[in-house]
Design an enzyme around this catalytic site. Structure first.
Site, short mmCIF file in Angstrom:
data_model
loop_
_atom_site.label_atom_id
_atom_site.label_comp_id
_atom_site.label_asym_id
_atom_site.label_seq_id
_atom_site.Cartn_x
_atom_site.Cartn_y
_atom_site.Cartn_z
CG ASP A 10 -0.22 0.01 2.55
OD1 ASP A 10 -0.84 0.46 3.54
OD2 ASP A 10 0.96 -0.40 2.61
CG ASP A 15 4.02 0.13 1.52
OD1 ASP A 15 3.86 1.09 2.29
OD2 ASP A 15 3.43 -0.95 1.67
CG ASN A 39 0.43 3.40 4.13
OD1 ASN A 39 0.23 3.46 5.34
ND2 ASN A 39 1.41 2.69 3.60
CB THR A 121 4.69 -4.15 2.85
OG1 THR A 121 4.22 -3.61 1.60
CG2 THR A 121 5.86 -5.08 2.60
CG ASN A 163 0.28 -2.83 7.35
OD1 ASN A 163 -0.22 -1.85 6.79
ND2 ASN A 163 1.55 -3.15 7.22
CG HIS A 235 7.27 0.45 9.65
ND1 HIS A 235 7.40 0.31 11.02
CD2 HIS A 235 6.82 1.71 9.44
CE1 HIS A 235 7.03 1.44 11.61
NE2 HIS A 235 6.68 2.30 10.69
CG ASP A 236 6.07 -1.61 4.46
OD1 ASP A 236 5.44 -0.72 3.87
OD2 ASP A 236 5.65 -2.20 5.47
O1 RIB Z 1 2.40 0.28 10.71
C1 RIB Z 1 3.31 0.43 9.66
C2 RIB Z 1 2.78 -0.20 8.41
O2 RIB Z 1 1.54 0.41 8.05
C3 RIB Z 1 3.70 -0.01 7.20
O3 RIB Z 1 3.51 -1.07 6.31
C4 RIB Z 1 3.18 1.26 6.60
O4 RIB Z 1 3.49 1.34 5.21
C5 RIB Z 1 1.70 1.08 6.79
O5 RIB Z 1 1.21 0.26 5.73
CA CA Z 2 2.85 -0.56 4.02
#
Ligand code: RIB
Ligand code: CA
Length: 306
Positions: A10, A15, A39, A121, A163, A235-236
């Site tokens: 997303d 991402d 997102n 992701t 997510n 994160h991703d």
């Molecule tokens: O909480 C972080 C996640 O949520 C990541 O994947 C960010 O891109 C959102 O999708």
């Molecule tokens: Ca994401």
């Protein structure tokens, strides 16, 4: 041995960086990208996925469009984190390419064969729809490495990570599918902060590096303001990095269940870290990461993109 990977995402700043990391890493072969609402709305996450592949001059990688809303709930987006476009910061040109025909849930099932690692992701809506429409995919999907969830505190409610919270029913279906899931959650992603020194190294390293630096500039603002972090968790990208080098993130086998009916804890990934429930170990959860090695891998690989 190159590992074939599919990213369901997303985009979203992290991402986008995860896609670039996969494209820049010889250990993995990015076979396809699927998009989901999260997102931002589906039209924006899809446009952003196309933009990122074009930025890296890799438009041969197919993009398939997925769900525009969670299985049962109303979509919640994260414009406060990723901006109105979902990829605020760099001025990336409008994509000249289009997604392929067909729904992501169907194309994921078509693209999945033994050895392929699915790396979601975003919210797990497309993955849950794939399992619902094509139950036989269980026989050939060995592994899911998901960025989402948390053993500890959430980031969207005190209890839930974004997510997981956007589509808890989908997450419950995936964790209940019998397919091994590795959860790369906030507990590990928040340990590796991409800071301005990393951004400056990339800003002068070419078109993709410059765009990642500008993505980080924007992404950093939210994390500085919310958490007083001097950096941003990408994160991703950590989920992709875990496929590239499984020694980076330490995981534990455990049961992970998803809360779907709670006033305060909806969307919580309930991680039975100490096996107190006796429930089956359906997952691996990330508990620690070599942050410096992860960040160095990220900068080196993104910097290697021409
Ligand atoms: O909480 C972080 C996640 O949520 C990541 O994947 C960010 O891109 C959102 O999708
Ligand atoms: Ca994401």
């Amino acid at each position: 041995m190159t590992i074939p990977v599919l990213i369901d995402c997303d985009p979203g700043h992290d991402d986008a960086i995860a896609i670039l990391l996969a494209l820049a890493s010889p250990e993995v072969e990015l076979r396809g990208v699927t998009t989901v609402a999260g997102n931002q709305t589906l039209d924006k996450t899809t446009r952003n996925a196309l933009k990122v592949l074009e930025l890296a001059d890799r438009t041969e990688v197919p993009v398939a469009v997925g769900a525009d809303a969670p299985l049962k709930r109303t979509l919640r987006t994260a414009a406060n984190v990723h901006g109105e476009s979902g990829l605020d910061g760099p001025d990336l040109p409008e994509p000249t390419t289009k997604p392929v025909d067909g729904h992501a849930a169907d194309l994921l099932a078509e693209w999945i064969e033994p050895g392929v690692v699915l790396v979601p992701t975003g919210p797990l809506t497309n993955v849950a729809l794939m399992l619902e429409r094509h139950p036989d995919v269980r026989d050939r999907l060995d592994r899911i490495v998901w960025m989402g969830g948390a053993i500890g505190e959430g980031n969207t409610t005190p209890a839930a990570e974004f997510n997981a919270l956007v589509d808890p029913e989908a997450a419950a279906a995936v964790f209940g599918s019998g397919i091994p899931v590795t959860m790369i959650g906030l507990d590990v992603t928040h340990l590796a902060l991409f800071d301005s020194s990393h951004a400056e190294r990339l800003r002068v390293s070419g078109r993709a590096g410059k765009a990642v630096a500008e993505l980080a500039d924007f992404f950093l603002r939210f994390h500085r303001q919310r958490y007083a972090f001097d950096g941003a968790p990408i994160h991703d990208a950590m989920a992709v990095a875990h496929v590239i080098d499984p020694t980076l993130v330490e995981t534990i086998a455990c049961n992970i269940s998803i809360e779907t009916q709670s006033q305060f804890c909806d969307g919580r990934t309930v991680v039975d870290r100490w096996s107190v429930t006796g429930l089956p170990e359906n997952a691996e959860a990330g508990v620690d990461v070599d942050a410096e090695r992860f960040l160095e891998l990220l900068v080196a690989r993104i910097g290697s993109l021409s």
